[in-house]
Design a protein around this motif. Structure first.
Motif, mmCIF file in Angstrom:
data_model
loop_
_atom_site.group_PDB
_atom_site.id
_atom_site.type_symbol
_atom_site.label_atom_id
_atom_site.label_comp_id
_atom_site.label_asym_id
_atom_site.label_seq_id
_atom_site.Cartn_x
_atom_site.Cartn_y
_atom_site.Cartn_z
ATOM 1 N N PHE A 98 44.648 33.451 47.457
ATOM 2 C CA PHE A 98 44.517 32.640 46.181
ATOM 3 C C PHE A 98 43.410 33.224 45.435
ATOM 4 N N GLY A 99 42.182 33.289 46.048
ATOM 5 C CA GLY A 99 40.839 33.267 45.354
ATOM 6 C C GLY A 99 40.970 34.923 44.941
ATOM 7 N N LEU A 100 41.482 35.775 45.873
ATOM 8 C CA LEU A 100 41.516 37.214 45.639
ATOM 9 C C LEU A 100 42.314 37.438 44.088
ATOM 10 N N GLY A 101 43.647 36.702 44.218
ATOM 11 C CA GLY A 101 44.401 37.170 42.868
ATOM 12 C C GLY A 101 43.735 36.687 41.655
ATOM 13 N N VAL A 102 43.038 35.345 41.669
ATOM 14 C CA VAL A 102 42.664 34.628 40.570
ATOM 15 C C VAL A 102 41.429 35.546 39.989
ATOM 16 N N PHE A 103 40.445 35.949 41.007
ATOM 17 C CA PHE A 103 39.186 36.836 40.586
ATOM 18 C C PHE A 103 39.720 38.123 39.913
ATOM 19 N N THR A 104 40.656 38.788 40.601
ATOM 20 C CA THR A 104 41.063 39.993 40.239
ATOM 21 C C THR A 104 41.819 39.955 38.617
ATOM 22 N N ALA A 105 42.513 38.990 38.630
ATOM 23 C CA ALA A 105 42.895 38.944 37.119
ATOM 24 C C ALA A 105 41.678 38.526 36.056
ATOM 25 N N ILE A 106 40.822 37.880 36.619
ATOM 26 C CA ILE A 106 39.696 37.318 35.614
ATOM 27 C C ILE A 106 38.932 38.524 35.500
ATOM 28 N N GLY A 107 38.630 39.380 36.471
ATOM 29 C CA GLY A 107 37.634 40.429 36.402
ATOM 30 C C GLY A 107 38.653 41.514 35.271
ATOM 31 N N ALA A 108 39.778 41.748 35.394
ATOM 32 C CA ALA A 108 40.684 42.399 34.639
ATOM 33 C C ALA A 108 40.380 42.361 33.423
ATOM 34 N N LEU A 127 35.491 44.507 41.691
ATOM 35 C CA LEU A 127 34.210 44.127 41.970
ATOM 36 C C LEU A 127 34.244 42.604 41.862
ATOM 37 N N SER A 128 34.876 42.082 41.179
ATOM 38 C CA SER A 128 34.824 40.556 40.867
ATOM 39 C C SER A 128 35.382 39.918 42.111
ATOM 40 N N ALA A 129 36.532 40.407 42.398
ATOM 41 C CA ALA A 129 37.186 40.037 43.811
ATOM 42 C C ALA A 129 36.417 40.043 45.100
#
Length: 209
Positions: A98-108, A127-129
């Motif tokens: 879940f954290g990976l998905g959220v941080f990927t979207a936020i970083g993008a 990099l965010s994820a």
């Protein structure tokens, strides 16, 4: 309203990544400070690296102390209940997805906000994820796990690419965020369930006679 919702997801992802960092510190039998440092490193390290590289300074984690406070409290709580978390490893792995998905979207989204091209957006997402986990592994004197053992950073790269494609579709930012986050979560969960991984290099060097 949208900003508040994304902020809530961001905090949730930060806490989840902080948990995985604290667990790594506990497994290495670090002291209380070490566990908290690992918690903060994984929780906000990737975002701080991203912000530094794209010039979004001071980094978001330093502008809003909620992020670091959440990581510190998470590390302390995990330190004191360390004897109870060993049997919940599988749950932690799914939460990490879940954290990976959220941080990927936020970083993008952050990369898009700074008018980066597709490659820049994908790198910001990844990099965010995974940046915090890479820092953790380097501090642990290990080859970063995302380079050798798992379909992890690849899921984030795919998510960043999809975000770029969705920008041309005209849908709103909320749906871009949601679709990318869910896609990365699903890819990561499937990879864990079916043990999907990228091919590894094989040493095949001819020996000199």
């Amino acid at each position: 309203m949208l900003d508040q919702l994304i902020f809530c997801f961001d905090i949730a992802g930060t806490v989840i990544f902080a948990i995985t960092g604290a667990v790594s510190g506990i497994k290495l039998r670090l002291d209380m400070l070490g566990v908290v440092v690992f918690s903060c490193t994984v929780g906000v390290g990737g975002g701080m690296l991203r912000d530094t590289i794209i010039g979004a300074t001071p980094a978001a984690a330093l502008q809003n102390e909620v992020y670091l406070i959440a990581c510190i409290l998470t590390g302390l709580v995990l330190f004191f209940i360390s004897g109870r978390i060993a049997r919940h490893g599988e749950i932690i792995m799914y939460c990490d997805a879940f954290g990976l998905g959220v941080f990927t979207a936020i970083g993008a989204a952050k990369g898009s906000q700074y008018d980066l091209g597709p490659v820049g957006i994908m790198l910001c997402a990844t990099l965010s994820a995974v940046g915090g986990g890479i820092l953790r592994d380097v501090m642990s004197r290990k080859i970063p796990a995302v380079l050798v053992s798992d379909f992890y950073a690849t899921a984030s790269l795919i998510g960043g690419g999809v975000f770029c494609l969705l920008e041309f579709s005209g849908i709103g930012v909320f749906w871009q965020f949601t679709i990318v986050a869910l896609l990365v979560i699903v890819i990561r969960v499937l990879a864990m369930h079916y043990h999907i991984r990228l091919p590894q290099a094989k040493e095949n060097l001819s020996k000199s006679s």
